[in-house]
Write a protein that holds these residues in place. Structure first.
Motif, PDB file in Angstrom:
ATOM      1  N   LYS A  55       0.800  -1.088   0.059  1.00  0.00           N
ATOM      2  CA  LYS A  55      -0.144  -0.126  -0.005  1.00  0.00           C
ATOM      3  C   LYS A  55       0.731   1.293  -0.102  1.00  0.00           C
ATOM      4  O   LYS A  55       0.766   2.093  -0.726  1.00  0.00           O
ATOM      5  CB  LYS A  55      -0.791  -0.021   1.195  1.00  0.00           C
ATOM      6  CG  LYS A  55      -1.887   1.217   1.476  1.00  0.00           C
ATOM      7  CD  LYS A  55      -2.639   0.944   2.558  1.00  0.00           C
ATOM      8  CE  LYS A  55      -3.691   2.172   2.824  1.00  0.00           C
ATOM      9  NZ  LYS A  55      -4.476   2.338   4.143  1.00  0.00           N
ATOM     10  N   LEU A  56       1.946   1.228   0.897  1.00  0.00           N
ATOM     11  CA  LEU A  56       2.753   2.406   0.754  1.00  0.00           C
ATOM     12  C   LEU A  56       3.570   2.635  -0.487  1.00  0.00           C
ATOM     13  O   LEU A  56       3.616   3.667  -0.857  1.00  0.00           O
ATOM     14  CB  LEU A  56       4.010   2.023   1.877  1.00  0.00           C
ATOM     15  CG  LEU A  56       3.411   2.160   3.366  1.00  0.00           C
ATOM     16  CD1 LEU A  56       4.462   1.851   4.339  1.00  0.00           C
ATOM     17  CD2 LEU A  56       2.771   3.546   3.806  1.00  0.00           C
ATOM     18  N   VAL A  57       3.951   1.616  -1.182  1.00  0.00           N
ATOM     19  CA  VAL A  57       4.578   1.623  -2.230  1.00  0.00           C
ATOM     20  C   VAL A  57       3.532   2.341  -3.603  1.00  0.00           C
ATOM     21  O   VAL A  57       4.017   3.162  -4.165  1.00  0.00           O
ATOM     22  CB  VAL A  57       5.117   0.228  -3.078  1.00  0.00           C
ATOM     23  CG1 VAL A  57       5.384   0.439  -4.485  1.00  0.00           C
ATOM     24  CG2 VAL A  57       6.427  -0.118  -2.230  1.00  0.00           C
ATOM     25  N   LYS A  58       2.526   1.923  -3.354  1.00  0.00           N
ATOM     26  CA  LYS A  58       1.231   2.280  -4.425  1.00  0.00           C
ATOM     27  C   LYS A  58       1.216   3.808  -4.199  1.00  0.00           C
ATOM     28  O   LYS A  58       0.934   4.679  -5.092  1.00  0.00           O
ATOM     29  CB  LYS A  58       0.015   1.268  -4.436  1.00  0.00           C
ATOM     30  CG  LYS A  58      -1.000   1.817  -4.988  1.00  0.00           C
ATOM     31  CD  LYS A  58      -2.149   1.078  -5.012  1.00  0.00           C
ATOM     32  CE  LYS A  58      -3.362   1.278  -5.901  1.00  0.00           C
ATOM     33  NZ  LYS A  58      -4.677   0.599  -5.754  1.00  0.00           N
ATOM     34  N   GLN A  59       1.070   4.299  -2.894  1.00  0.00           N
ATOM     35  CA  GLN A  59       0.848   5.566  -2.668  1.00  0.00           C
ATOM     36  C   GLN A  59       2.112   6.352  -3.097  1.00  0.00           C
ATOM     37  O   GLN A  59       1.804   7.608  -3.790  1.00  0.00           O
ATOM     38  CB  GLN A  59       0.605   5.645  -1.113  1.00  0.00           C
ATOM     39  CG  GLN A  59      -0.603   5.343  -0.416  1.00  0.00           C
ATOM     40  CD  GLN A  59      -0.585   5.249   1.071  1.00  0.00           C
ATOM     41  OE1 GLN A  59       0.320   5.261   1.827  1.00  0.00           O
ATOM     42  NE2 GLN A  59      -1.682   5.334   1.685  1.00  0.00           N
ATOM     43  N   ARG A  60       3.067   5.990  -2.956  1.00  0.00           N
ATOM     44  CA  ARG A  60       4.371   6.674  -3.321  1.00  0.00           C
ATOM     45  C   ARG A  60       4.394   6.762  -4.717  1.00  0.00           C
ATOM     46  O   ARG A  60       4.649   7.938  -5.475  1.00  0.00           O
ATOM     47  CB  ARG A  60       5.526   5.784  -2.845  1.00  0.00           C
ATOM     48  CG  ARG A  60       5.768   5.859  -1.622  1.00  0.00           C
ATOM     49  CD  ARG A  60       6.149   6.814  -0.884  1.00  0.00           C
ATOM     50  NE  ARG A  60       6.382   7.107   0.488  1.00  0.00           N
ATOM     51  CZ  ARG A  60       5.621   6.883   1.598  1.00  0.00           C
ATOM     52  NH1 ARG A  60       4.428   6.445   1.315  1.00  0.00           N
ATOM     53  NH2 ARG A  60       5.775   6.852   2.981  1.00  0.00           N
ATOM     54  N   ARG A  61       4.088   5.850  -5.582  1.00  0.00           N
ATOM     55  CA  ARG A  61       3.949   5.794  -7.034  1.00  0.00           C
ATOM     56  C   ARG A  61       2.974   6.746  -7.478  1.00  0.00           C
ATOM     57  O   ARG A  61       3.154   7.622  -8.691  1.00  0.00           O
ATOM     58  CB  ARG A  61       3.792   4.344  -7.540  1.00  0.00           C
ATOM     59  CG  ARG A  61       4.743   3.409  -7.516  1.00  0.00           C
ATOM     60  CD  ARG A  61       4.714   2.411  -8.320  1.00  0.00           C
ATOM     61  NE  ARG A  61       6.061   1.777  -8.303  1.00  0.00           N
ATOM     62  CZ  ARG A  61       6.087   0.245  -8.145  1.00  0.00           C
ATOM     63  NH1 ARG A  61       5.009  -0.429  -8.091  1.00  0.00           N
ATOM     64  NH2 ARG A  61       7.149  -0.416  -8.151  1.00  0.00           N
TER      65      ARG A  61
END
Length: 148
Positions: A55-61
């Motif tokens: 979820k954090l990676v998706k938010q960052r992208r």
């Protein structure tokens, strides 16, 4: 355990004075602590930690893409760098060919014949491929394979 590995990486980043890595790891730790307090649990499983990190990676992208469209390349680069640090702790993602092979196997196991069986396939695929493939990529590939 993954949470311990992240805590050790935080300590190493502090000693190395790696600011980007430290901020990224602290974001993971904060999200884990938030999940623990929301559930009232003392421990959190590695599977839950993986979901949090995805979820954090998706938010960052998504943030990086938003910054790029707004012409803020320096902020987009920072978000992309944080996503890269978080991805280090995620299992290796499947390539398109590997994903298709896995989904073909799952479709045959489930016995799906048509796009109407997509729900059964998605349920099995999400369980089998958790952390190794994005949900959207799984969905698109399943649609394509069932349409054949």
């Amino acid at each position: 355990m993954l949470e311990i590995k992240i805590n050790d990486a935080i300590k190493a980043s502090m000693l190395a004075k790696d600011k980007v890595r430290l901020e990224s790891l602290r974001a993971i730790k904060a999200a884990i602590l938030l999940a623990k307090t929301a559930d009232g649990a003392q421990e959190i499983s590695d599977a839950d930690v993986l979901k949090i990190m995805q979820k954090l990676v998706k938010q960052r992208r998504e943030s990086a893409e938003t910054y790029r469209t707004a012409g803020r390349e320096e902020l987009a680069a920072a978000e992309t760098a944080e996503a890269a640090v978080i991805e280090e702790f995620l299992p290796k993602s499947l390539s398109a060919e590997e994903l298709e092979a896995e989904l073909t196997r799952i479709i045959s196991e489930v016995g799906a014949q048509s796009p109407a069986d997509m729900g059964k396939v998605m349920k099995a695929a999400q369980a089998a491929l958790a952390g190794r493939a994005d949900g959207r990529a799984i969905s698109e590939c399943v649609k394509r394979l069932l349409a054949k």
